[in-house]
Design an enzyme around this catalytic site. Structure first.
Site, PDB file in Angstrom:
ATOM      1  N   HIS A  72       0.798  -1.007  -0.030  1.00 16.11           N
ATOM      2  CA  HIS A  72      -0.028   0.180   0.055  1.00 16.11           C
ATOM      3  C   HIS A  72       0.872   1.202  -0.221  1.00 16.11           C
ATOM      4  O   HIS A  72       2.001   1.406   0.739  1.00 16.11           O
ATOM      5  CB  HIS A  72      -0.958   0.077   0.959  1.00 16.11           C
ATOM      6  CG  HIS A  72      -2.242  -0.798   0.964  1.00 16.11           C
ATOM      7  ND1 HIS A  72      -3.420  -0.456   1.652  1.00 16.11           N
ATOM      8  CD2 HIS A  72      -2.516  -2.040   0.283  1.00 16.11           C
ATOM      9  CE1 HIS A  72      -4.127  -1.453   1.217  1.00 16.11           C
ATOM     10  NE2 HIS A  72      -3.703  -2.189   0.480  1.00 16.11           N
ATOM     11  N   TYR A 201      -9.504   5.470   7.486  1.00 16.74           N
ATOM     12  CA  TYR A 201      -9.529   6.229   8.830  1.00 16.74           C
ATOM     13  C   TYR A 201     -10.519   7.170   8.876  1.00 16.74           C
ATOM     14  O   TYR A 201     -10.557   8.251   8.418  1.00 16.74           O
ATOM     15  CB  TYR A 201      -8.324   6.654   9.304  1.00 16.74           C
ATOM     16  CG  TYR A 201      -7.120   5.409   9.521  1.00 16.74           C
ATOM     17  CD1 TYR A 201      -6.227   5.010   8.486  1.00 16.74           C
ATOM     18  CD2 TYR A 201      -6.935   4.941  10.789  1.00 16.74           C
ATOM     19  CE1 TYR A 201      -5.458   4.232   8.333  1.00 16.74           C
ATOM     20  CE2 TYR A 201      -5.721   3.929  10.897  1.00 16.74           C
ATOM     21  CZ  TYR A 201      -5.209   3.538   9.847  1.00 16.74           C
ATOM     22  OH  TYR A 201      -4.292   2.447  10.056  1.00 16.74           O
ATOM     23  N   PRO A 293      -4.050   1.056  18.698  1.00 14.81           N
ATOM     24  CA  PRO A 293      -3.935   0.160  17.413  1.00 14.81           C
ATOM     25  C   PRO A 293      -4.153   1.287  16.382  1.00 14.81           C
ATOM     26  O   PRO A 293      -3.757   0.897  15.319  1.00 14.81           O
ATOM     27  CB  PRO A 293      -4.765  -0.834  17.477  1.00 14.81           C
ATOM     28  CG  PRO A 293      -6.056  -0.613  18.275  1.00 14.81           C
ATOM     29  CD  PRO A 293      -5.437   0.255  19.340  1.00 14.81           C
ATOM     30  N   LYS A 297       1.109   0.470  15.054  1.00 12.77           N
ATOM     31  CA  LYS A 297       2.481   0.277  15.518  1.00 12.77           C
ATOM     32  C   LYS A 297       2.984  -0.918  16.365  1.00 12.77           C
ATOM     33  O   LYS A 297       4.120  -1.134  16.484  1.00 12.77           O
ATOM     34  CB  LYS A 297       2.968   1.532  16.106  1.00 12.77           C
ATOM     35  CG  LYS A 297       2.897   3.025  15.203  1.00 12.77           C
ATOM     36  CD  LYS A 297       3.975   2.817  14.469  1.00 12.77           C
ATOM     37  CE  LYS A 297       4.151   3.725  13.238  1.00 12.77           C
ATOM     38  NZ  LYS A 297       3.850   3.209  11.932  1.00 12.77           N
ATOM     39  N   TYR A 385       3.742   6.906   9.838  1.00 10.28           N
ATOM     40  CA  TYR A 385       2.738   5.852   9.581  1.00 10.28           C
ATOM     41  C   TYR A 385       3.759   4.617   8.722  1.00 10.28           C
ATOM     42  O   TYR A 385       3.520   3.572   9.224  1.00 10.28           O
ATOM     43  CB  TYR A 385       1.827   6.320   8.578  1.00 10.28           C
ATOM     44  CG  TYR A 385       0.663   5.253   8.389  1.00 10.28           C
ATOM     45  CD1 TYR A 385      -0.311   5.201   9.204  1.00 10.28           C
ATOM     46  CD2 TYR A 385       0.767   4.297   7.590  1.00 10.28           C
ATOM     47  CE1 TYR A 385      -1.169   4.197   9.120  1.00 10.28           C
ATOM     48  CE2 TYR A 385      -0.325   3.293   7.263  1.00 10.28           C
ATOM     49  CZ  TYR A 385      -1.168   3.117   8.384  1.00 10.28           C
ATOM     50  OH  TYR A 385      -2.229   2.299   8.127  1.00 10.28           O
TER      51      TYR A 385
HETATM   52  P1  RFL Z   1       1.847 -11.148  22.258  1.00  6.88           P
HETATM   53  O1  RFL Z   1       1.525 -11.284  20.786  1.00  6.88           O
HETATM   54  O2  RFL Z   1       0.963 -10.632  23.040  1.00  6.88           O
HETATM   55  O3  RFL Z   1       2.675 -12.506  22.359  1.00  6.88           O
HETATM   56  C1  RFL Z   1       2.990 -12.997  23.665  1.00  6.88           C
HETATM   57  C2  RFL Z   1       2.905 -14.381  23.742  1.00  6.88           C
HETATM   58  O4  RFL Z   1       3.370 -14.458  25.109  1.00  6.88           O
HETATM   59  C3  RFL Z   1       2.467 -15.303  25.725  1.00  6.88           C
HETATM   60  N1  RFL Z   1       2.638 -15.543  27.246  1.00  6.88           N
HETATM   61  C4  RFL Z   1       3.430 -16.356  27.861  1.00  6.88           C
HETATM   62  N2  RFL Z   1       4.084 -17.412  27.495  1.00  6.88           N
HETATM   63  C5  RFL Z   1       4.740 -17.931  28.530  1.00  6.88           C
HETATM   64  N3  RFL Z   1       4.621 -17.681  29.785  1.00  6.88           N
HETATM   65  C6  RFL Z   1       3.578 -16.669  30.426  1.00  6.88           C
HETATM   66  N4  RFL Z   1       3.400 -16.567  31.662  1.00  6.88           N
HETATM   67  C7  RFL Z   1       3.064 -16.185  29.378  1.00  6.88           C
HETATM   68  N5  RFL Z   1       2.336 -14.989  29.288  1.00  6.88           N
HETATM   69  C8  RFL Z   1       1.997 -14.530  28.068  1.00  6.88           C
HETATM   70  C9  RFL Z   1       1.057 -15.079  25.146  1.00  6.88           C
HETATM   71  O5  RFL Z   1       0.195 -16.376  25.080  1.00  6.88           O
HETATM   72  C10 RFL Z   1       1.527 -14.786  23.767  1.00  6.88           C
HETATM   73  O6  RFL Z   1       1.596 -16.000  22.731  1.00  6.88           O
HETATM   74  O7  RFL Z   1       3.087  -9.995  22.230  1.00  6.88           O
HETATM   75  P2  RFL Z   1       4.329  -9.693  21.103  1.00  6.88           P
HETATM   76  O8  RFL Z   1       5.033 -10.861  20.536  1.00  6.88           O
HETATM   77  O9  RFL Z   1       5.146  -8.761  21.862  1.00  6.88           O
HETATM   78  O10 RFL Z   1       3.798  -8.988  19.687  1.00  6.88           O
HETATM   79  C11 RFL Z   1       2.890  -7.859  19.787  1.00  6.88           C
HETATM   80  C12 RFL Z   1       1.631  -7.693  19.010  1.00  6.88           C
HETATM   81  O11 RFL Z   1       1.009  -8.867  19.126  1.00  6.88           O
HETATM   82  C13 RFL Z   1       0.871  -6.659  19.323  1.00  6.88           C
HETATM   83  O12 RFL Z   1       1.598  -5.385  19.500  1.00  6.88           O
HETATM   84  C14 RFL Z   1       0.093  -6.342  18.413  1.00  6.88           C
HETATM   85  O13 RFL Z   1      -1.116  -7.353  18.033  1.00  6.88           O
HETATM   86  C15 RFL Z   1      -1.147  -5.166  19.130  1.00  6.88           C
HETATM   87  N6  RFL Z   1      -2.399  -5.131  18.471  1.00  6.88           N
HETATM   88  C16 RFL Z   1      -2.524  -4.549  17.350  1.00  6.88           C
HETATM   89  N7  RFL Z   1      -1.485  -3.775  16.605  1.00  6.88           N
HETATM   90  C17 RFL Z   1      -1.476  -3.353  15.530  1.00  6.88           C
HETATM   91  O14 RFL Z   1      -0.686  -2.826  15.147  1.00  6.88           O
HETATM   92  N8  RFL Z   1      -2.672  -3.406  14.790  1.00  6.88           N
HETATM   93  C18 RFL Z   1      -3.833  -3.937  15.380  1.00  6.88           C
HETATM   94  O15 RFL Z   1      -4.901  -4.233  14.811  1.00  6.88           O
HETATM   95  C19 RFL Z   1      -3.893  -4.425  16.745  1.00  6.88           C
HETATM   96  N9  RFL Z   1      -4.814  -5.185  17.326  1.00  6.88           N
HETATM   97  C20 RFL Z   1      -3.278  -5.802  19.154  1.00  6.88           C
HETATM   98  C21 RFL Z   1      -4.549  -5.868  18.340  1.00  6.88           C
HETATM   99  C22 RFL Z   1      -3.354  -6.336  20.545  1.00  6.88           C
HETATM  100  C23 RFL Z   1      -4.439  -6.936  21.205  1.00  6.88           C
HETATM  101  N10 RFL Z   1      -4.184  -7.413  22.628  1.00  6.88           N
HETATM  102  C24 RFL Z   1      -2.892  -7.595  22.965  1.00  6.88           C
HETATM  103  C25 RFL Z   1      -5.139  -7.484  23.414  1.00  6.88           C
HETATM  104  C26 RFL Z   1      -5.827  -6.651  19.229  1.00  6.88           C
HETATM  105  C27 RFL Z   1      -5.595  -6.893  20.284  1.00  6.88           C
HETATM  106  C28 RFL Z   1      -6.804  -7.876  21.070  1.00  6.88           C
HETATM  107  C1  PHB Z   2      -5.654  -4.145  11.100  1.00 10.30           C
HETATM  108  O1  PHB Z   2      -5.871  -4.358   9.827  1.00 10.30           O
HETATM  109  O2  PHB Z   2      -6.064  -4.938  11.779  1.00 10.30           O
HETATM  110  C2  PHB Z   2      -5.439  -2.847  11.227  1.00 10.30           C
HETATM  111  C3  PHB Z   2      -4.787  -1.934  10.391  1.00 10.30           C
HETATM  112  C4  PHB Z   2      -4.512  -0.424  10.570  1.00 10.30           C
HETATM  113  C5  PHB Z   2      -4.692  -0.200  12.051  1.00 10.30           C
HETATM  114  C6  PHB Z   2      -5.119  -1.115  12.938  1.00 10.30           C
HETATM  115  C7  PHB Z   2      -5.280  -2.061  12.695  1.00 10.30           C
HETATM  116  O3  PHB Z   2      -4.271   1.107  12.540  1.00 10.30           O
END
Ligand code: RFL
Ligand code: PHB
Length: 393
Positions: A72, A201, A293, A297, A385
């Site tokens: 994109h 957005y 989110p 980032k 971004y």
């Molecule tokens: P993760 O993905 O949370 O992975 C951490 C892993 O550690 C495990 N864990 C344990 N393992 C062993 N012992 C323990 N005591 C443990 N406690 C936990 C967990 O089961 C898990 O598998 O962290 P990591 O790897 O740092 O990755 C970060 C990303 O996942 C995160 O920043 C993003 O997904 C944030 N986020 C989003 N970011 C975006 O850029 N766009 C989004 O749309 C977006 N949606 C989200 C999100 C984060 C969410 N969370 C954390 C609730 C939506 C949600 C619901």
């Molecule tokens: C997503 O596709 O989940 C997404 C994309 C852009 C954002 C947040 C979430 O800023």
């Protein structure tokens, strides 16, 4: 049992770190609380910065991302009922972002780990970290009814916001900064073509909406909802009806609705822990920081942490230099705070804050109108971004 780096957590940060260390000949074992299927079932981020793509390539797992990911070059901002395009590439000397779901990236990393025969303990219980303030750290856990002790040189806390690593640091050794927002995002995934080629957005008096995508046939939509809302009370029909109210006429004509594959509500939070190093334990990704989110980032910051941390480990083992590890926290935090600022600002500008009233809404619209007309302001949005550069030491 012994390894060089014990990695706690098999999310994107743990898996990517494991793969980069493996490529550099550094032994590592991952311990994950959940099952592999559970980790793959979590629908989260969708946008990769160039820095993240480069790292995925360096880890040798970029093939499917390049084949299936969608490049994109812009995003659209919808406010006052009209859409305005931000040409990310034109404003940043040709930089681009990639639409490739966190689940797909996780799947690729898990596959590579399995192909390389590396050890991962899934569904591990009672994971505990010990002795990281001394020379002989270790991790204890239970797996399939057996107790294990893993001795190691270092512990990488890649265990997310609710993990055990940050929680094991003595209170006086850590400073936490936090802002909790008074709303969440209700997300819906569907096998329907995206409403637009690029992400939209939307700032509306009814609240924020985001039209994102995973592929040409799979869409991801989000609605700002009050924290008191329950996902069970949002039928698919109610979701689509509310989304329509937050989109412009053309988007409404193009919107294809369908059954949800997944629906969930995520609270929005800004959080930073300082420092990210405690003796022989390092925090990376969501274990050390959370962004709302809006700026996409979270996953990208996890990747840049892992870039700095893997470099530190590589220098330690190949050059016998501690410098990279000594600088890890400071280098990572410099990039983290800038992404925190961007995510907070973009969140503040795009969401409806009821307590700010009609004046607050007009201020947001004025800021957005200025943003799309001003080359300088559009550039500031675009360069954040697509991702700020990784700083050299
Ligand atoms: P993760 O993905 O949370 O992975 C951490 C892993 O550690 C495990 N864990 C344990 N393992 C062993 N012992 C323990 N005591 C443990 N406690 C936990 C967990 O089961 C898990 O598998 O962290 P990591 O790897 O740092 O990755 C970060 C990303 O996942 C995160 O920043 C993003 O997904 C944030 N986020 C989003 N970011 C975006 O850029 N766009 C989004 O749309 C977006 N949606 C989200 C999100 C984060 C969410 N969370 C954390 C609730 C939506 C949600 C619901
Ligand atoms: C997503 O596709 O989940 C997404 C994309 C852009 C954002 C947040 C979430 O800023």
């Amino acid at each position: 049992m012994r390894t060089q780096v014990a990695i706690i957590g098999a999310g994107p940060s743990g898996l990517l770190l494991g793969q980069l260390l493996y490529k550099a000949g550094i032994d590592n074992i991952i311990i994950e609380r959940q099952s592999g299927e559970y980790v793959l079932g979590r629908i989260r981020a969708g946008i990769l910065e160039q820095v993240t793509m480069d790292l995925v390539d360096q880890a040798g797992v970029g093939q499917r991302m390049h084949e299936e990911g969608l490049v994109h070059e812009g995003i659209e901002l919808l406010f006052g009922g009209q859409r305005h395009r931000i040409d990310l590439s034109a404003l940043t000397d040709g930089k681009k972002v990639m639409v490739y779901g966190q689940t797909e990236l996780t799947r690729d990393l898990m596959q590579a780990r399995q192909d390389a025969g590396l050890t991962t303990y899934y569904s591990a219980a009672n994971v505990r970290v010990h002795g990281f303030d001394g020379q002989t750290p270790s991790v204890t856990f239970e797996h399939e009814g057996q107790s294990h002790t893993l001795e190691c040189d270092f512990i990488a806390g890649c265990d997310g916001f609710h993990g055990v690593c940050r929680a094991s640091v003595p209170q006086g050794a850590i400073t936490e900064y936090e802002k909790v927002y008074p709303f969440g995002w209700l997300g819906l995934l569907s096998d329907t073509p995206p409403v637009s080629d690029e992400l939209i957005y939307a700032n509306t008096p009814r609240g924020f909406a985001l039209c994102s995508q995973r592929s040409l046939t799979r869409s991801r939509y989000y609605l700002q909802v009050p924290l008191s809302d329950k996902v069970e009370n949002w039928s698919d029909d109610a979701f689509w009806a509310e989304l329509r109210k937050r989109l412009d006429g053309e988007a409404n004509e193009r919107l294809v609705t369908g059954a949800s594959l997944e629906k969930s509500i995520a609270p929005l939070r800004s959080f930073v822990a300082e420092p990210l190093r405690f003796g022989r334990m390092f925090l990376a990704g969501d274990a050390g920081h959370i962004v709302p989110p809006t700026g996409a980032k979270g996953l990208n910051l996890a990747a840049s942490d892992v870039a700095y941390l893997s470099q530190g480990f590589i220098e330690y083992y190949s050059e016998k230099s501690q410098a990279g590890l000594d600088h890890y926290s400071q280098r990572a935090l410099a990039r983290i705070w800038k992404a925190e600022r961007f995510s907070w600002w973009f969140t503040s500008m795009m969401h409806h804050f009821p307590e700010e009233g009609a004046f607050g809404q007009r201020m947001q619209e004025a800021e957005l109108a200025y943003l799309v007309q001003s080359h300088a302001a559009s550039t500031a949005l675009a360069e954040n971004y697509v991702g700020l550069p990784m700083q050299a030491r």
